[in-house]
Design an enzyme around this catalytic site. Structure first.
Site, PDB file in Angstrom:
ATOM      1  N   MET A  30      82.065   6.434  28.306  1.00  0.00           N
ATOM      2  CA  MET A  30      81.039   6.610  27.279  1.00  0.00           C
ATOM      3  C   MET A  30      80.831   8.095  26.988  1.00  0.00           C
ATOM      4  O   MET A  30      79.826   8.493  26.392  1.00  0.00           O
ATOM      5  CB  MET A  30      79.725   5.939  27.693  1.00  0.00           C
ATOM      6  CG  MET A  30      79.844   4.420  27.763  1.00  0.00           C
ATOM      7  SD  MET A  30      78.275   3.534  27.535  1.00  0.00           S
ATOM      8  CE  MET A  30      77.326   4.158  28.903  1.00  0.00           C
ATOM      9  N   ALA A  32      80.457  12.352  27.526  1.00  0.00           N
ATOM     10  CA  ALA A  32      79.748  13.328  28.376  1.00  0.00           C
ATOM     11  C   ALA A  32      80.513  13.454  29.682  1.00  0.00           C
ATOM     12  O   ALA A  32      79.979  13.252  30.776  1.00  0.00           O
ATOM     13  CB  ALA A  32      78.295  12.915  28.593  1.00  0.00           C
ATOM     14  N   HIS A  37      85.318  11.521  35.671  1.00  0.00           N
ATOM     15  CA  HIS A  37      86.154  10.997  34.583  1.00  0.00           C
ATOM     16  C   HIS A  37      87.530  11.655  34.603  1.00  0.00           C
ATOM     17  O   HIS A  37      88.566  10.986  34.443  1.00  0.00           O
ATOM     18  CB  HIS A  37      85.514  11.276  33.223  1.00  0.00           C
ATOM     19  CG  HIS A  37      84.218  10.584  32.982  1.00  0.00           C
ATOM     20  ND1 HIS A  37      83.030  11.259  32.844  1.00  0.00           N
ATOM     21  CD2 HIS A  37      83.910   9.268  32.846  1.00  0.00           C
ATOM     22  CE1 HIS A  37      82.048  10.403  32.627  1.00  0.00           C
ATOM     23  NE2 HIS A  37      82.552   9.182  32.621  1.00  0.00           N
ATOM     24  N   SER A 185      77.524  11.922  37.299  1.00  0.00           N
ATOM     25  CA  SER A 185      77.159  10.936  36.284  1.00  0.00           C
ATOM     26  C   SER A 185      76.829  11.670  34.997  1.00  0.00           C
ATOM     27  O   SER A 185      76.269  12.772  35.030  1.00  0.00           O
ATOM     28  CB  SER A 185      75.944  10.124  36.739  1.00  0.00           C
ATOM     29  OG  SER A 185      75.411   9.352  35.682  1.00  0.00           O
TER      30      SER A 185
END
Length: 283
Positions: A30, A32, A37, A185
């Site tokens: 998603m 950001a 990631h 996160s």
């Protein structure tokens, strides 16, 4: 790195790659983006010939409209990170592209979704399963990469892959943490400096719980201990802490030998909802 914005463009490109015999890796996100990631992207680049990263803030998996509105969106900065990490194509669709008409399909994952995140976020996993199914159909990856921080989500997607016979391998990577233990996160960006200083208390509580498992404390005693520990920090509101079987996600009432346990929690801190987990084996 290509940037694709339509489902048709993504399908055409991935069909070309498949005809050429290329192995496709997919990293759904998603946006950001953070190091967690990028670890997934780098792993996909090592194990596959081409890598698709999707960035889509999926409205159907948010049960809180304000959370959806405030979710960080940084597509330009994300794109700059992805090329060096090994991304071949960035899929960046609009909401209208992914949902040209309202979806009416409903998934039911049974007991897997009636606990923890599923219990606290009604409809969340239906939205996750819907968008992940769309991405799998559009991209047809050989491998799909997810982070273990979203422990229950990984379990749900694994069930989705099995039940719908998606021809792909699901790869889950361990949680990446900041130096002070806070799980990386996208939501961490929303923490105030004061809240950011407090946030590592969540991981410390999980470490304490892990220690208590090794010391043969009962699951109920561990639940009480974690609630008491986090209750000492007034800015943290604990939504849940669960001692769950890592396979079924169901609450554990007593230990079995060599059982894999997931210690999972969710908490509100300064208006930001954070989740984390630690996996531990009993003796």
């Amino acid at each position: 790195m290509q940037i694709l914005q339509t489902a048709a463009a993504l399908q055409a490109q991935t069909e070309t790659w498949r005809r050429e015999g290329q192995r496709i890796g997919l990293v759904p996100t998603m946006g950001a983006l953070h190091e967690g990631h990028l670890q997934l992207v780098r792993a996909a680049a090592q194990e596959c010939d081409v890598v698709v990263v999707s960035i889509f803030v999926n409205p159907t998996q948010f049960n809180n409209p304000e959370d959806y509105r405030l979710y960080p969106r940084l597509p330009e900065a994300d794109a700059e990170l992805l090329g060096p990490a090994g991304c071949t194509a960035l899929f960046l669709p609009s909401v209208e592209e992914m949902y040209p008409r309202p979806t009416v399909l409903h998934f039911d994952f049974g007991s897997l979704e009636r606990v923890m995140e599923g219990a606290h976020r009604p409809g969340h996993f239906n939205g996750v399963a819907t968008v992940v199914s769309k991405l799998f159909h559009l991209c047809r990856p050989h491998r799909a990469y997810f982070g273990q921080k979203d422990f229950q989500q990984v379990a749900i997607v694994r069930q989705l892959v099995q039940d719908l016979s998606f021809d792909l391998e699901l790869v889950a990577f361990p949680t990446i943490r900041e130096a002070d233990g806070l799980a990386m996160s996208s939501r961490n960006r929303r923490l105030t400096p004061e809240a950011r200083l407090v946030a590592p208390a969540l991981y410390r509580a999980l470490q304490q719980a892990e220690q208590l498992v090794h010391q043969h404390n009962t699951p109920d005693a561990i639940r009480i201990a974690v609630a008491e520990l986090l209750g000492q920090e007034p800015s943290i509101t604990l939504e849940y802490f669960e001692v769950a079987d890592a396979e079924t996600l169901q609450p554990v009432s007593e230990w079995k030998p060599n059982q894999t346990i997931a210690l999972c929690l969710a908490a509100q801190l300064g208006g930001v909802r954070l989740i984390d987990n630690v996996v531990v084996k009993t003796v």
